[in-house]
Write an enzyme that holds these catalytic residues in place. Structure first.
Site, PDB file in Angstrom:
ATOM      1  N   CYS A  99       0.849  -1.188   0.000  1.00 35.27           N
ATOM      2  CA  CYS A  99       0.000   0.000   0.000  1.00 35.27           C
ATOM      3  C   CYS A  99       0.884   1.238   0.000  1.00 35.27           C
ATOM      4  O   CYS A  99       2.027   1.175   0.447  1.00 35.27           O
ATOM      5  CB  CYS A  99      -0.865   0.024   1.260  1.00 35.27           C
ATOM      6  SG  CYS A  99      -2.147  -1.234   1.277  1.00 35.27           S
ATOM      7  N   ASP A 266     -11.280  -6.456  13.254  1.00 33.74           N
ATOM      8  CA  ASP A 266     -10.839  -7.842  13.460  1.00 33.74           C
ATOM      9  C   ASP A 266      -9.759  -7.864  14.541  1.00 33.74           C
ATOM     10  O   ASP A 266      -9.028  -6.892  14.710  1.00 33.74           O
ATOM     11  CB  ASP A 266     -10.259  -8.410  12.161  1.00 33.74           C
ATOM     12  CG  ASP A 266     -11.295  -8.456  11.057  1.00 33.74           C
ATOM     13  OD1 ASP A 266     -12.428  -8.895  11.336  1.00 33.74           O
ATOM     14  OD2 ASP A 266     -10.983  -8.046   9.919  1.00 33.74           O
ATOM     15  N   ASP A 303     -16.913  -9.705  11.240  1.00 34.19           N
ATOM     16  CA  ASP A 303     -16.420 -10.780  10.383  1.00 34.19           C
ATOM     17  C   ASP A 303     -15.906 -11.901  11.283  1.00 34.19           C
ATOM     18  O   ASP A 303     -15.055 -11.654  12.137  1.00 34.19           O
ATOM     19  CB  ASP A 303     -15.288 -10.238   9.491  1.00 34.19           C
ATOM     20  CG  ASP A 303     -15.256 -10.937   8.152  1.00 34.19           C
ATOM     21  OD1 ASP A 303     -15.750 -12.080   8.054  1.00 34.19           O
ATOM     22  OD2 ASP A 303     -14.721 -10.347   7.194  1.00 34.19           O
ATOM     23  N   LYS A 310     -19.216 -12.533   7.222  1.00 37.91           N
ATOM     24  CA  LYS A 310     -19.703 -11.259   7.761  1.00 37.91           C
ATOM     25  C   LYS A 310     -21.134 -11.403   8.287  1.00 37.91           C
ATOM     26  O   LYS A 310     -21.992 -11.933   7.607  1.00 37.91           O
ATOM     27  CB  LYS A 310     -19.651 -10.198   6.672  1.00 37.91           C
ATOM     28  CG  LYS A 310     -18.239  -9.866   6.244  1.00 37.91           C
ATOM     29  CD  LYS A 310     -18.215  -8.663   5.327  1.00 37.91           C
ATOM     30  CE  LYS A 310     -16.799  -8.390   4.858  1.00 37.91           C
ATOM     31  NZ  LYS A 310     -16.280  -9.482   3.985  1.00 37.91           N
TER      32      LYS A 310
HETATM   33  C1  LIG Z   1     -15.832  -9.266   2.816  1.00 40.36           C
HETATM   34  C2  LIG Z   1     -15.589 -10.359   1.904  1.00 40.36           C
HETATM   35  C3  LIG Z   1     -16.332 -10.476   0.720  1.00 40.36           C
HETATM   36  C4  LIG Z   1     -17.368  -9.481   0.302  1.00 40.36           C
HETATM   37  O1  LIG Z   1     -18.487  -9.510   1.126  1.00 40.36           O
HETATM   38  P1  LIG Z   1     -19.734  -8.578   0.769  1.00 40.36           P
HETATM   39  O2  LIG Z   1     -20.666  -8.789   1.919  1.00 40.36           O
HETATM   40  O3  LIG Z   1     -20.279  -9.071  -0.535  1.00 40.36           O
HETATM   41  O4  LIG Z   1     -19.237  -7.165   0.649  1.00 40.36           O
HETATM   42  C5  LIG Z   1     -16.066 -11.556  -0.091  1.00 40.36           C
HETATM   43  N1  LIG Z   1     -15.151 -12.478   0.229  1.00 40.36           N
HETATM   44  C6  LIG Z   1     -14.426 -12.396   1.360  1.00 40.36           C
HETATM   45  C7  LIG Z   1     -13.415 -13.438   1.639  1.00 40.36           C
HETATM   46  C8  LIG Z   1     -14.614 -11.334   2.229  1.00 40.36           C
HETATM   47  O5  LIG Z   1     -13.885 -11.238   3.340  1.00 40.36           O
END
Ligand SMILES: *Cc1c(COP(=O)(O)O)cnc(C)c1O
Length: 345
Positions: A99, A266, A303, A310
């Site tokens: 980054c 996280d 998450d 999520k």
């Molecule tokens: C966050 C994430 C996504 C995307 O999730 P959305 O709810 O669609 O924004 C997809 N794959 C992984 C591994 C993630 O951590």
């Protein structure tokens, strides 16, 4: 105080803060520091402010023994090196390991700034996996910062994805529009729009990141037809109070950025000092709802590892439910009853 200078080591930092900061060396040895000149320019206006806190190393990073280096166990859901495949229909494709500036709270602290740059052959392996996996309908370009890849590489990746008929949507997750706006030239934007539908989710954590340069960039991206969303990480000492979050969300909508997620942090090793309670986030959500346009209210997400993924979290709006009615709190905390149609009391 120096302003538009990139900061990469203890000496730069000591120079920047005009003090001796040799105590920072162990932190930087463990978790590299990098601060792009655009960001150091912002920090110089407010050296102890919310942007400084996100990027200036902190000794507390070393006193966190309990966090995991891979809190979401992404490595276990990685069929090929640069891909995380957790959900059936979409993947995260980490097209860069680095980054322009390193966030101290990064969930991918385990490799950002440490591993060698993603190679062409890593990218081709990722593309080959997506090509042979027809249930993938959406590809999220992430990293690191996807715009750390060269234009040629990024555009080639997009072109190859575009040719796969099962991939309907490309999404880019980036901090560049706010933190390195000059990276997105008019020419690059023009080339990227060939691969529509391309959604761009910008990571933004505080209203002070919304500068005139960033606004110009965002306007160009919105004009080029990229649907824009935001992702914000809930961070202690940066944005963990309702007024700060309200100011940010309120400012995004006029920029045509639809607030998408607030992430609970996280539990990544070295980030514990940014951690908040879940209640802090729920309380913020309660304050947002009703105070500002519903379009400016994101979802609050946590998450979870081991396939959890999520999970959205909402304040309680349902106080009670019976066979005949539901009792709700409204946004102002007052109780209201909904009677099941056709039921007599
Ligand atoms: C966050 C994430 C996504 C995307 O999730 P959305 O709810 O669609 O924004 C997809 N794959 C992984 C591994 C993630 O951590």
């Amino acid at each position: 105080m120096a302003s538009r200078k990139s900061l990469t080591g203890t000496e730069d930092l000591a120079d920047f803060y005009n003090s001796s900061l040799s105590t920072y060396q162990p932190v930087i040895d463990k978790y590299p520091m990098r601060i792009h000149p655009f960001v150091s320019g912002l920090i110089s206006h407010d050296p102890d402010g919310p942007i400084a806190r996100q990027f200036i190393p902190d000794m507390q990073e070393l006193s966190d023994e309990l966090g995991s280096d891979d809190p979401l166990a992404e490595n276990r859901q990685s069929p090929v090196k640069q891909i995380v495949h957790r959900y059936p229909d979409r993947v995260v494709f980490m097209v860069s390991n680095t980054c322009p500036s390193f966030c101290r709270f990064c969930m991918r602290k385990r490799f950002v700034g440490k591993q060698p740059q993603v190679t062409q052959s890593d990218i081709q392996d990722g593309l080959a996996y997506i090509a042979r996996t027809p249930q993938i309908h959406e590809v999220i370009l992430s990293g690191g910062e996807p715009f750390m890849q060269s234009n040629a590489c990024l555009l080639d990746t997009m072109a190859q994805l575009k040719q796969m008929t099962h991939v309907n949507v490309i999404r880019i997750h980036t901090r560049v529009p706010f933190l390195m706006p000059e990276r997105l030239t008019a020419d690059l934007i023009e080339k990227l729009r060939k691969y529509h539908p391309v959604y761009i989710n910008v990571h933004v954590n505080h209203a002070s990141e919304i500068t005139p340069d960033a606004c110009r960039m965002i306007t160009q991206m919105a004009d080029a037809g990229f649907p824009l969303g935001s992702q914000t990480v809930l961070l202690k000492g940066v944005n963990d109070c309702p007024e700060t979050m309200l100011e940010l969300m309120k400012a995004l909508l006029p920029l045509r950025i639809r607030p998408y997620y607030i992430h609970h942090l996280d539990d990544t090793q070295g980030t514990r000092h940014f951690q908040t309670d879940i209640e802090t986030g729920l309380n913020i959500m309660k304050c947002l709802r009703g105070q500002i346009s519903g379009m400016a209210v994101p979802q609050f997400m946590i998450d979870l590892p081991n396939g959890g993924g999520k999970i959205p979290m909402l304040p309680d709006y349902v106080k009670a439910r019976t066979p005949v009615s539901w009792l709700f709190w409204n946004y102002a905390g007052k109780l209201f009853e909904w009677k099941r149609p056709g039921k007599k009391k």
